[in-house]
Design a protein around this motif. Sequence first.
Motif, mmCIF file in Angstrom:
data_model
loop_
_atom_site.group_PDB
_atom_site.id
_atom_site.type_symbol
_atom_site.label_atom_id
_atom_site.label_comp_id
_atom_site.label_asym_id
_atom_site.label_seq_id
_atom_site.Cartn_x
_atom_site.Cartn_y
_atom_site.Cartn_z
ATOM 1 N N UNK A 187 -52.719 52.955 -89.246
ATOM 2 C CA UNK A 187 -51.645 53.890 -88.577
ATOM 3 C C UNK A 187 -52.002 55.373 -89.273
ATOM 4 N N UNK A 188 -52.166 56.121 -88.624
ATOM 5 C CA UNK A 188 -52.652 57.487 -89.196
ATOM 6 C C UNK A 188 -51.874 58.813 -88.739
ATOM 7 N N UNK A 189 -51.795 59.865 -89.281
ATOM 8 C CA UNK A 189 -51.311 60.974 -88.923
ATOM 9 C C UNK A 189 -52.269 62.041 -89.261
ATOM 10 N N UNK A 190 -52.440 63.219 -88.476
ATOM 11 C CA UNK A 190 -53.428 64.158 -88.782
ATOM 12 C C UNK A 190 -52.745 65.608 -88.775
ATOM 13 N N UNK A 191 -53.133 66.321 -89.901
ATOM 14 C CA UNK A 191 -52.322 67.431 -90.441
ATOM 15 C C UNK A 191 -52.586 68.277 -89.129
ATOM 16 N N UNK A 192 -51.195 68.975 -88.904
ATOM 17 C CA UNK A 192 -51.147 70.113 -87.832
ATOM 18 C C UNK A 192 -51.127 69.617 -86.516
ATOM 19 N N UNK A 193 -51.190 68.427 -86.252
ATOM 20 C CA UNK A 193 -51.288 67.917 -84.901
ATOM 21 C C UNK A 193 -50.342 66.757 -84.687
ATOM 22 N N UNK A 194 -49.456 67.014 -83.487
ATOM 23 C CA UNK A 194 -48.497 66.112 -83.069
ATOM 24 C C UNK A 194 -49.035 64.881 -82.695
ATOM 25 N N UNK A 195 -48.677 63.766 -83.077
ATOM 26 C CA UNK A 195 -49.055 62.587 -82.752
ATOM 27 C C UNK A 195 -49.109 62.337 -81.297
ATOM 28 N N UNK A 196 -47.823 62.927 -80.659
ATOM 29 C CA UNK A 196 -47.866 62.591 -79.212
ATOM 30 C C UNK A 196 -48.987 63.216 -78.440
ATOM 31 N N UNK A 197 -49.395 64.590 -78.969
ATOM 32 C CA UNK A 197 -50.432 65.352 -78.467
ATOM 33 C C UNK A 197 -51.864 64.669 -78.580
ATOM 34 N N UNK A 198 -51.845 64.067 -79.747
ATOM 35 C CA UNK A 198 -53.013 63.381 -80.021
ATOM 36 C C UNK A 198 -53.374 61.933 -79.119
ATOM 37 N N UNK A 199 -52.237 61.371 -79.083
ATOM 38 C CA UNK A 199 -52.287 60.108 -78.128
ATOM 39 C C UNK A 199 -52.597 60.477 -76.835
ATOM 40 N N UNK A 200 -51.940 61.685 -76.220
ATOM 41 C CA UNK A 200 -52.277 62.149 -74.891
ATOM 42 C C UNK A 200 -53.390 62.249 -74.479
ATOM 43 N N UNK A 201 -54.297 63.070 -75.426
ATOM 44 C CA UNK A 201 -55.529 63.454 -75.630
ATOM 45 C C UNK A 201 -56.590 62.160 -75.541
ATOM 46 N N UNK A 202 -56.333 61.243 -76.193
ATOM 47 C CA UNK A 202 -57.024 60.073 -76.250
ATOM 48 C C UNK A 202 -56.920 59.054 -75.123
ATOM 49 N N UNK A 203 -55.435 59.271 -74.467
ATOM 50 C CA UNK A 203 -55.196 58.247 -73.390
ATOM 51 C C UNK A 203 -56.082 59.064 -72.293
ATOM 52 N N UNK A 204 -56.347 60.180 -71.985
ATOM 53 C CA UNK A 204 -57.067 60.899 -71.012
ATOM 54 C C UNK A 204 -58.582 60.484 -71.261
ATOM 55 N N UNK A 205 -59.013 60.151 -72.089
ATOM 56 C CA UNK A 205 -60.270 59.564 -72.432
ATOM 57 C C UNK A 205 -60.601 57.940 -72.270
ATOM 58 N N UNK A 206 -59.211 57.429 -71.898
ATOM 59 C CA UNK A 206 -59.450 55.922 -71.867
ATOM 60 C C UNK A 206 -59.120 55.000 -72.962
ATOM 61 N N UNK A 207 -58.651 55.697 -73.995
ATOM 62 C CA UNK A 207 -58.549 54.933 -75.321
ATOM 63 C C UNK A 207 -57.097 54.565 -75.258
#
Length: 401
Positions: free
Chosen positions: A331-351
């Motif tokens: 389980x990871x967090x990224x400094x300065x980035x909301x996890x929902x935004x990151x998940x959305x961007x990954x989902x758009x790439x099929x992840x």
Amino acid sequence: MTLPSPWRADFPAFSAFDEDGITYLDTAATAQKPKAVLDAITAYYARGAANVHRAQHRPGERATQAYEAVRDKVGHWLGASSSKEIVFTRGTTEGLNLLAYGLEHHFKPGDEIAISALEHHANLLPWQQLAKRRDLKLVVLPLTPSGQVDLNSASELIGPCTRLVAISQLSNVLGTWQPLAELSRLAHDQDAWFVVDGAQGVVHGRHNPKDLGADFYVFSGHKLYAPEAIGILWGHADALAALAPWQFGGEMVRNADYQQAEFHAAPMGFEAGTPPVGAAIGLGAALDWLSAQDESSIFGHEQALCVKLQAGLAARDGVRVLGEPQIALASVVVDGIHVADLSHMLGEQGIAVRAGNHCAMPLFKRLGEAGSLRISLGLYSDSTDLERFFMALDNALELLR
């Protein structure tokens, strides 16, 4: 290093994922199913579904034989002394609720229940609500920085008033194995029951609940490459005898009149209503399939993937791993980035990964995090999956920063 999975071809879902451009990294939520499981379920329904027990016709007899054969298989898988130690449930959540209601009459005001700070809601809320109903104290065992129960604190907090200790075998957030043998000794020194939530742990290796020091062990089929709506509660004979029925209806009653009834002992006394026969048969097929695989090869493959995953995460600036994962997930967090935004961007790439609090809100409050991105692996995962994930992660980080 390339890490192909020799088991991947047995899972039809991955052909569909490839067609759709999906990389599946959410196995801790639910696992894909091998063809052997799909075939077993189809064969059961295609030959004619029937209810189990008491039926005087061939379809019913056939369903009963298949259903009870799965109970034997689960008992063998867990090293049970008898198949009577195996109670079918609809999943881990139902199994833990069964225990909370079934043991309730043994508690009195002022008694204590101990859980850990990392518990999934399924192993928190049933005990929390039992504590409220019976005026008990819910004790929360703290964690070490690596993500394991702090045994020094546990030895102080588990005391003469403790009547039950309930701990997850493997954290669904931190990916850490918990020191069950030591916690079991602390619980049993106080004559307390020791409950193990095996939902995540049962997937990785063969585990005998007695060797873990458990009085009760619960898990879900859908994480063990089997269908949804089937789970297992194991308990040794004395522990099961302490339970009172918690659901009432058909199957579990020995004798009934309008004003009173007598109930079966375990396991039948805790299996009210029509059971999930097809799902149980699917679980039996999953155990057959797993039993035919080389356990050490699976363990080595999953460990190698875990190392590769953690190395890739560590190489990326600002990406923080929660705890010190030991197998299968991070389980990871990224400094300065909301996890929902990151998940959305990954989902758009099929992840296909999971974002949020993973049904462990209190843990995230203690960690001071709003949530995390969880990457979780199965025996069918391979290094290509991780390469696709890291490529997509880099793209997402570049756009979001």
